[in-house]
Structures are given as structure tokens and as C-alpha cells.
Design an enzyme around this catalytic site. Structure first.
Site, mmCIF file in Angstrom:
data_model
loop_
_atom_site.group_PDB
_atom_site.id
_atom_site.type_symbol
_atom_site.label_atom_id
_atom_site.label_comp_id
_atom_site.label_asym_id
_atom_site.label_seq_id
_atom_site.Cartn_x
_atom_site.Cartn_y
_atom_site.Cartn_z
ATOM 1 C CB CYS A 2 -37.600 33.215 -88.463
ATOM 2 S SG CYS A 2 -36.902 33.320 -90.126
ATOM 3 C CG LEU A 51 -32.349 30.653 -90.945
ATOM 4 C CD1 LEU A 51 -30.843 30.855 -90.793
ATOM 5 C CD2 LEU A 51 -32.763 29.312 -90.345
ATOM 6 C CB SER A 52 -31.783 34.760 -95.338
ATOM 7 O OG SER A 52 -31.741 36.007 -94.691
ATOM 8 C CB ILE A 54 -38.022 32.238 -99.336
ATOM 9 C CG1 ILE A 54 -38.276 30.753 -99.089
ATOM 10 C CG2 ILE A 54 -38.709 32.674 -100.630
ATOM 11 C CD1 ILE A 54 -39.736 30.406 -98.893
ATOM 12 C CD GLU A 77 -40.484 25.579 -95.804
ATOM 13 O OE1 GLU A 77 -40.206 25.311 -96.984
ATOM 14 O OE2 GLU A 77 -39.902 25.058 -94.829
ATOM 15 C CG ASP A 100 -43.004 31.655 -96.762
ATOM 16 O OD1 ASP A 100 -42.150 32.555 -96.645
ATOM 17 O OD2 ASP A 100 -43.023 30.646 -96.036
#
Length: 265
Positions: A2, A51-52, A54, A77, A100
């Protein structure tokens, strides 16, 4: 991985041009190939290259709170978000995703900058508060996730990579000679300096807070080297190290299991 970008108007300027935000995101598309998201209002524009990992279908950023007064873009994260979410729900917060990212947003809504002391993870984030027109930028303790910023033409620019800042019209890539000496001496430039004139790096374990024309950069964590620490034997230090390693592994495995359960369910 991401990436995040943003432009905040520090003066009375027109709303941020969406083409500028898209240009900034295009420079970091390698960080988030799964999608772009943009938030804009009269004062700020923020974007995320995602960037997938979760909540693949429902975790697109930027993410807002229940009444749309707080907005976040985030790269990183947080491993203990599984523990933090039930506590926030018990306090009345309502979630629309399984991410998150949204946990951090509601944690900030509850505690403000003090939310950082609850986070166990690696992150670079930006939260915009519409009500008091404040911007909160923060970086994890070890500086695993990058975050750069610059003041330019009455605006505060921020991004995960310098190349996004340099894509903004009028920005120039000029090497700072003093920083170049640091590279040759130490192999790197120490934050907040970068190799480029006018571009700074938010240091690890620091946050930047803007409100009403005032900007402050605040350290929120640091190592304690004071000599008045209680004396312990070698065995105690080894036991503590083992406990920390086990906990670090456990909490990461639990986060991975939570993601796996969501994907399989």
C-alpha cells in the site's frame, strides 16, 4: 504494501485538484496495484494505493467514521487490531469493514494522538478531522513504513515515497549538499533530512499534527537509557526476551489466522 498521498491547503486556496492526487498515486501504483481511492473536501485531498490483504471486498480506502467527520488513509499492518476492535465496539463505535484500518480510525476518534500507544505493528497513516480541520500524520516506532512531507506553495504535501511529492507541479528535485555528505559518511541520511532540498522524512516514533495554522512534530516513544533502571540478572533478561519473541510470533499468527478465516468464510 500500500501507499498513501495527500495535499493539505495551509492557506485560502482552491480545492485540491484530483488530477494532482491521481498523478501522485500513479507514481506509487507498484505499492498498491489492487485499486486507488481518493477523498477530497474544500481543504484537503488524500489518496491510497491499495494492496488488498484484509477485507478484500469492503476495505477500500479512504475510510470514514460513522458520521463522515474523520477520514483515514493508511499503509501498514497492526497486529493487535483483533483485540482492539471489541473494546471499541463496547464503547459504542460501529464498524463497516473488517479492516485494521478502521480500528485505527475509531481508536483515534476515542483517544486522539494517544491512540498510538495502543498500536502493535508497522504503519504510516494520515487522519483528517473535518470538524476541527486538523491533520494527523504518524509513523511506527521503528520506521518500517516510510512517510515523507514537504511545504510547497501554501500546501503541506505528504506521501509514502518522494517520487509522489516530486510529481506535484512546481516541485523540483534538488540535491541538498549537506545531506549528500551524510550519504557518503553514513550510507544514509538521518531523518528528518532527506537527500532532497525541501523534502523531509517524518522520523520513526513521531507524529505530525496540524491545526489552525500550527504544525508540531512530536516524538511519542523512545528507548530508555537512564541509569536508574532496576538492576536485573542475565537470566531475567533472557526470560523477558523469550517472552517478547513468543508474544510477537503469537500475535502475528493470530492476525494471519483472522485474515485466513475471513477469506475462507
Amino acid at each position: 504494501m500500500c501507499g498513501i498521498v495527500g495535499v493539505l491547503n495551509l492557506n485560502d486556496l482552491p480545492p485540491v485538484d484530483p488530477l494532482v492526487l491521481r498523478g501522485m498515486l500513479a507514481m506509487i501504483r507498484h505499492r498498491g496495484p489492487d485499486g486507488f481511492g481518493i477523498y477530497r473536501d474544500p481543504h484537503i485531498g488524500m489518496g491510497n494505493a491499495r494492496l488488498s490483504i484484509i477485507d478484500l471486498s469492503g476495505g477500500d480506502q479512504p475510510i470514514g467514521n460513522e458520521d463522515g467527520t474523520l477520514w483515514i488513509v493508511y499503509n501498514g499492518e497492526v497486529f493487535n487490531y483483533v483485540e482492539l476492535r471489541p473494546q471499541l465496539e463496547a464503547s459504542g463505535h460501529r464498524f463497516s469493514t473488517q479492516t485494521d484500518t478502521e480500528v485505527i480510525l475509531h481508536l483515534y476518534e476515542e483517544y486522539g494522538p494517544e491512540c498510538l500507544r495502543f498500536l502493535n505493528g508497522q504503519f504510516a497513516l494520515a487522519i483528517w478531522d473535518q470538524k476541527n480541520r486538523s491533520l494527523f500524520l504518524a509513523r511506527d516506532r521503528a520506521g518500517i513504513r516510510p512517510l515523507f512531507y514537504s511545504y510547497h506553495a501554501g500546501q503541506l504535501l505528504f506521501a509514502s515515497e518522494v517520487k509522489s511529492l516530486l510529481s506535484v507541479p512546481g516541485m523540483r528535485a534538488e540535491v541538498e549538499r549537506g545531506a549528500l555528505r551524510e550519504v557518503f559518511t553514513n550510507w544514509s541520511v538521518q531523518p528528518p533530512r532527506t537527500i532532497f532540498t525541501g523534502i523531509s522524512e517524518l522520523p520513526p516514533a513521531h507524529y505530525l499534527y496540524y491545526q489552525e495554522g500550527q504544525i508540531e512534530i512530536v516524538p511519542y516513544w523512545g528507548l530508555d537509557y537512564s541509569e536508574d533502571q532496576p538492576q536485573r540478572g542475565e537470566g531475567e533478561y533472557l526470560d523477558e526476551l523469550e517472552s517478547l519473541l513468543i508474544d510477537a510470533t503469537r500475535i502475528r499468527l493470530r492476525a494471519d489466522v483472522s485474515v485466513g478465516a475471513y477469506l475462507s468464510g
